[in-house]
Design a protein around this motif. Structure first.
Motif, mmCIF file in Angstrom:
data_model
loop_
_atom_site.group_PDB
_atom_site.id
_atom_site.type_symbol
_atom_site.label_atom_id
_atom_site.label_comp_id
_atom_site.label_asym_id
_atom_site.label_seq_id
_atom_site.Cartn_x
_atom_site.Cartn_y
_atom_site.Cartn_z
ATOM 1 N N ARG A 1 0.854 -1.191 0.000
ATOM 2 C CA ARG A 1 0.000 0.000 0.000
ATOM 3 C C ARG A 1 0.889 1.240 0.000
ATOM 4 O O ARG A 1 1.851 1.327 0.753
ATOM 5 C CB ARG A 1 -0.882 -0.018 1.235
ATOM 6 C CG ARG A 1 -1.782 1.170 1.351
ATOM 7 C CD ARG A 1 -2.602 1.093 2.613
ATOM 8 N NE ARG A 1 -3.275 2.362 2.769
ATOM 9 C CZ ARG A 1 -4.516 2.493 3.139
ATOM 10 N NH1 ARG A 1 -5.221 1.438 3.429
ATOM 11 N NH2 ARG A 1 -5.067 3.669 3.264
ATOM 12 N N TRP A 2 0.524 2.185 -0.860
ATOM 13 C CA TRP A 2 1.236 3.463 -0.941
ATOM 14 C C TRP A 2 0.282 4.577 -0.560
ATOM 15 O O TRP A 2 -0.884 4.560 -0.943
ATOM 16 C CB TRP A 2 1.742 3.718 -2.357
ATOM 17 C CG TRP A 2 2.689 2.687 -2.849
ATOM 18 C CD1 TRP A 2 4.047 2.678 -2.675
ATOM 19 C CD2 TRP A 2 2.387 1.522 -3.616
ATOM 20 N NE1 TRP A 2 4.590 1.568 -3.284
ATOM 21 C CE2 TRP A 2 3.588 0.835 -3.879
ATOM 22 C CE3 TRP A 2 1.204 0.977 -4.128
ATOM 23 C CZ2 TRP A 2 3.652 -0.336 -4.604
ATOM 24 C CZ3 TRP A 2 1.259 -0.201 -4.846
ATOM 25 C CH2 TRP A 2 2.483 -0.839 -5.078
ATOM 26 N N VAL A 3 0.769 5.552 0.179
ATOM 27 C CA VAL A 3 -0.004 6.748 0.518
ATOM 28 C C VAL A 3 0.832 7.950 0.097
ATOM 29 O O VAL A 3 2.018 8.047 0.448
ATOM 30 C CB VAL A 3 -0.329 6.802 2.029
ATOM 31 C CG1 VAL A 3 -1.096 8.080 2.369
ATOM 32 C CG2 VAL A 3 -1.125 5.566 2.448
ATOM 33 N N PHE A 4 0.208 8.847 -0.657
ATOM 34 C CA PHE A 4 0.931 10.008 -1.188
ATOM 35 C C PHE A 4 -0.033 11.147 -1.471
ATOM 36 O O PHE A 4 -1.246 10.948 -1.519
ATOM 37 C CB PHE A 4 1.687 9.620 -2.466
ATOM 38 C CG PHE A 4 0.804 9.040 -3.539
ATOM 39 C CD1 PHE A 4 0.185 9.856 -4.478
ATOM 40 C CD2 PHE A 4 0.579 7.667 -3.605
ATOM 41 C CE1 PHE A 4 -0.639 9.319 -5.448
ATOM 42 C CE2 PHE A 4 -0.235 7.123 -4.581
ATOM 43 C CZ PHE A 4 -0.852 7.951 -5.511
ATOM 44 N N ALA B 1 -4.520 6.747 -1.053
ATOM 45 C CA ALA B 1 -3.993 5.442 -0.663
ATOM 46 C C ALA B 1 -4.245 4.529 -1.857
ATOM 47 O O ALA B 1 -5.336 4.516 -2.429
ATOM 48 C CB ALA B 1 -4.687 4.911 0.566
ATOM 49 N N LEU B 2 -3.232 3.785 -2.269
ATOM 50 C CA LEU B 2 -3.321 2.980 -3.487
ATOM 51 C C LEU B 2 -2.741 1.595 -3.234
ATOM 52 O O LEU B 2 -1.702 1.459 -2.592
ATOM 53 C CB LEU B 2 -2.517 3.686 -4.587
ATOM 54 C CG LEU B 2 -2.681 3.181 -6.005
ATOM 55 C CD1 LEU B 2 -4.052 3.580 -6.541
ATOM 56 C CD2 LEU B 2 -1.604 3.783 -6.893
ATOM 57 N N GLU B 3 -3.455 0.573 -3.725
ATOM 58 C CA GLU B 3 -2.988 -0.810 -3.652
ATOM 59 C C GLU B 3 -3.220 -1.482 -4.982
ATOM 60 O O GLU B 3 -4.214 -1.199 -5.661
ATOM 61 C CB GLU B 3 -3.766 -1.581 -2.579
ATOM 62 C CG GLU B 3 -3.605 -1.047 -1.196
ATOM 63 C CD GLU B 3 -4.426 -1.827 -0.185
ATOM 64 O OE1 GLU B 3 -4.111 -3.022 0.013
ATOM 65 O OE2 GLU B 3 -5.372 -1.267 0.353
ATOM 66 N N ALA C 1 -6.874 -0.562 -6.308
ATOM 67 C CA ALA C 1 -7.904 -0.040 -5.411
ATOM 68 C C ALA C 1 -7.362 1.283 -4.902
ATOM 69 O O ALA C 1 -6.225 1.360 -4.417
ATOM 70 C CB ALA C 1 -8.165 -0.996 -4.261
ATOM 71 N N ALA C 2 -8.160 2.344 -5.045
ATOM 72 C CA ALA C 2 -7.735 3.680 -4.643
ATOM 73 C C ALA C 2 -8.682 4.223 -3.589
ATOM 74 O O ALA C 2 -9.883 3.959 -3.623
ATOM 75 C CB ALA C 2 -7.714 4.603 -5.851
#
Length: 99
Positions: free
Chosen positions: A2-5, A93-95, A49-50
């Motif tokens: 998971r990335w958060v930016f 948040a992106l996965e 998934a965003a």
């Protein structure tokens, strides 16, 4: 993973339509590219998934060849639900979506 930016919303104008996108940071794009090294869907897209605010949706990110990043389309329903528009900076948040 998971990335958060944070990223800025912008309009892209095409043939009689406008789309709202945000561009992923290059480090996030590189990690997605590394994790999706095999065959991809149309246009080289990757299913994700965003989440912005309280809204989560499934979509795809698309390669942005001029920058080497990916573009995430932001649907009208998401923009309305979260009260966001072109020029706003949002936290995402992106996965990568499970196949």
């Amino acid at each position: 993973m998971r990335w958060v930016f944070d990223a800025d919303l912008f309009l892209w104008h095409g043939d009689a339509v406008s789309w709202t996108f945000l561009r992923l940071p290059l480090d996030v794009a590189e990690e997605i590219d590394d994790r999706q090294a095999g065959p991809r869907a149309g246009f080289g897209s990757v299913r994700v998934a965003a989440t912005i605010g309280a809204t989560t949706w499934h979509t795809s990110v698309f390669p942005d060849k001029p920058t080497g990043s990916f573009l995430l389309p932001i649907k009208k329903q998401v923009r309305a639900a979260e009260g966001i528009a072109e020029g706003d900076t949002v936290t995402v948040a992106l996965e990568i979506a499970e196949a």
